[in-house]
Every structure is written in C-alpha cells, then in structure tokens.
Write a protein that holds these residues in place. Structure first.
Motif, mmCIF file in Angstrom:
data_model
loop_
_atom_site.group_PDB
_atom_site.id
_atom_site.type_symbol
_atom_site.label_atom_id
_atom_site.label_comp_id
_atom_site.label_asym_id
_atom_site.label_seq_id
_atom_site.Cartn_x
_atom_site.Cartn_y
_atom_site.Cartn_z
ATOM 1 N N SER A 1 -7.655 5.638 7.635
ATOM 2 C CA SER A 1 -9.052 4.957 7.080
ATOM 3 C C SER A 1 -8.264 3.669 6.533
ATOM 4 N N ASP A 2 -7.693 4.637 5.299
ATOM 5 C CA ASP A 2 -6.686 3.448 3.699
ATOM 6 C C ASP A 2 -6.283 2.849 4.687
ATOM 7 N N VAL B 1 -5.345 8.295 -3.043
ATOM 8 C CA VAL B 1 -5.808 8.533 -1.317
ATOM 9 C C VAL B 1 -7.519 7.991 -1.595
ATOM 10 N N GLY B 2 -7.794 6.952 -0.769
ATOM 11 C CA GLY B 2 -8.913 7.208 -0.189
ATOM 12 C C GLY B 2 -9.296 5.751 -1.456
ATOM 13 N N SER B 3 -8.398 4.663 -2.283
ATOM 14 C CA SER B 3 -8.715 4.239 -2.808
ATOM 15 C C SER B 3 -9.714 3.046 -2.255
ATOM 16 N N TYR B 4 -9.377 3.105 -1.396
ATOM 17 C CA TYR B 4 -9.991 1.549 0.069
ATOM 18 C C TYR B 4 -11.692 2.116 0.246
ATOM 19 N N THR B 5 -11.000 3.671 0.782
ATOM 20 C CA THR B 5 -12.859 3.810 1.091
ATOM 21 C C THR B 5 -13.295 4.551 0.421
ATOM 22 N N ASN B 6 -13.299 4.698 -0.739
ATOM 23 C CA ASN B 6 -13.624 5.459 -1.552
ATOM 24 C C ASN B 6 -13.876 7.585 -0.986
ATOM 25 N N HIS C 1 0.484 -1.279 0.262
ATOM 26 C CA HIS C 1 -0.171 0.044 -0.070
ATOM 27 C C HIS C 1 0.816 1.241 0.080
ATOM 28 N N PHE D 1 -6.767 -1.690 4.745
ATOM 29 C CA PHE D 1 -5.774 -2.467 4.021
ATOM 30 C C PHE D 1 -5.657 -3.124 4.531
#
Length: 295
Positions: A225-226, A288-293, A209, A230
């Motif tokens: 958050s991401d 950034v924000g790729s995991y939490t949209n 990540h 992860f």
C-alpha cells in the motif's frame, strides 16, 4: 477508366487533402501535427512513472519486484541491464529490478579498457558473441557501456524503491548458495549496497522509498500500500498474491519466519563500520505505513 472503378488507385495530393497547390497549407499542417505529436508525447511521459527497485543480492528484491509487477498498471522487468524497462508500453508505471553493486551503481564505473579492447567488445556485442570472463571475474560488474546508473534512472523520472535486510542474513544467504570463499564477496556486496542506498536516499530524498525485508514478509499489504501511494497508483490485491511469481516463494503465503532465522554473526560492524552505521540509519528511516498511516 471510370472514377469509381475498383482498379483505380488514387494517391492523395494537396488538392485531395483540401490544401493549396503551392504547399503553404501543407507546411502549416505539418507544423500543427508536429506540435500535436510533441504535446501528446509530453503528456504521455508526464503520466508515466518509473520504478527502479534496488538492494543487495539476497535482500528480497526479487520477491518485492514480483509483487509490484503483479499490479495491473505496472510493467516490471527483472535484472535488465539495457533500456527495455522504460520502453514497456501500455502501463502507467514501468520498472526494473537490479542488485547493487554487481548490476547497478550510483555513478558510472571508470572504464580502464584499452582502445582495442573497447573496439573488440563493441564488435562482439554487435555479432552477439560477448567475451567470456574468467570465473574469478564473475563478481565484477558489466562494462560501463552496458550499464545504466541509478542517476540515469532518476534522469528518466524514475523513483527508487530500496530493499534493506539484516546483513548477517544477506551474507548467510549468499554463502549457502556458493563456496565458503563467497563470504568475503558477500560482505563486500552488502557493504557497497548499504553505502549506495544511503547516498541515494540523501541525494534524492523525495524520490526514494525504503523497504525493510522483515516488514515485507510480515506486513506485505501495508508495504505494498505504501509503495502504491509512493508510485501514484491505487492499491491492488493482486500484489499480495504476487509472491507466487517468485520461484523461492511458490507457496500459499509468505513465511515471515525467513526474516528471523538463526544465523551466525559475520561481524559486519567490524568489517565496515561506516556501512553498518548507514544500515542502522536506513532501518530507522524505513517507517512502514508512513504513506498510508497504517504504521
């Protein structure tokens, strides 16, 4: 002496455990306990996740490590060159923060020491009197016998969190902490870090990540958050206040301006074009924000 006397000490035997005197049941019980122990250990190892935080020196690794380590389910150590990180008990995620290339690399460093030098270093390690290296060798990494590699951590089921920062800011930050001669050293360390992170992200894409320093200081909540997603953790607000654990960030909140200071150009694109291209590619992949949209 009576059976119920306090002075009588009885040692359990086969009959005390309700087992046959020939030992057959004891052997069966031992096998069952062994299976139960191995199954429990396997289940515990499956529920624990490792986190190796890497980056070049002065890339924001300490800040990110203190924020991750503020999570109640994380046990994070800083720059441990041994194996203490993955032995931390009572946490769901164990972690370690190391800088590339002076503390960790992707592959082992060739050991060119003579046999006598290796023996001497081994004895010194046992008695607690390590060899003092000359000042001009301070930039060299520790001997391979004292160092894990990134692949070692991956083999221990660790996930990689890699910090990425503007090369001019990295070099300038290292320069301000040392003499002018450190500029070339800073360039080399940033270059090797960029190359190593690029290779690691290509070889272990599902276990890597990427975090940009500018995103960490401007949008810490989204970045944390991401990282939680992860690592398979619920988000904790304690992470946002974790910056206070780093000495250089002992203030009410993170100052985003540190990522936008005016610094001179050190021409990293000309110094190492391949590493600079790898850095540009990494910054594009670090969404950034790729995991939490929340991008």
């Amino acid at each position: 002496m009576r059976r119920g006397s306090r002075n009588v000490r009885r040692t359990p035997d086969a009959r005390g455990w309700g087992l046959s005197r020939d030992g057959g049941d004891a052997v069966a019980l031992g096998r069952s306990l062994k299976i139960l122990y191995s199954t429990t250990n396997r289940q515990m190892s499956q529920t624990r996740t490792g986190c190796l935080l890497v980056g070049s020196p002065r890339s924001g690794t300490t800040l990110c490590a203190t924020m991750i380590g503020s999570h109640p389910d994380v046990g994070m150590v800083i720059e441990d060159l041994g194996h203490a990180g993955h032995t931390i008990p009572g946490v769901k995620v164990w972690g370690n923060k190391l800088c590339i290339p002076n503390q960790i690399r992707l592959d082992p460093i060739p050991d060119d020491r003579s046999l006598w030098r290796r023996l001497e270093d081994g004895v010194r390690a046992v008695i607690g009197r390590p060899r003092r290296r000359p000042q001009f060798m301070e930039s060299y990494p520790p001997p391979p016998s004292q160092q894990y590699t990134i692949r070692t951590y991956v083999e221990k089921e660790a996930k990689l969190v890699a910090m990425i920062r503007d090369p001019d800011h990295v070099v300038d930050s290292i320069r301000r902490r040392g003499p002018a001669s450190t500029v070339d050293l800073a360039k080399e360390r940033w270059s090797q870090a960029a190359r190593t992170i690029s290779r690691a992200s290509e070889e272990y894409p599902d276990r890597t990540h990427l975090v940009r320093f500018v995103d960490l200081v401007e949008r810490p909540k989204v970045v944390m958050s991401d990282i939680c997603v992860f690592l398979g953790l619920p988000f904790s607000l304690d992470m946002i206040e974790g910056h206070s654990g780093a000495r250089q960030y002992e203030r009410e909140k993170i100052d985003p301006s540190v990522a936008h200071r005016d610094v001179q150009s050190y021409n990293l694109d000309a110094y190492d074009p391949e590493a600079f291209r790898a850095y540009k590619k990494l910054t594009q992949k670090a969404a950034v924000g790729s995991y939490t949209n929340q991008g």
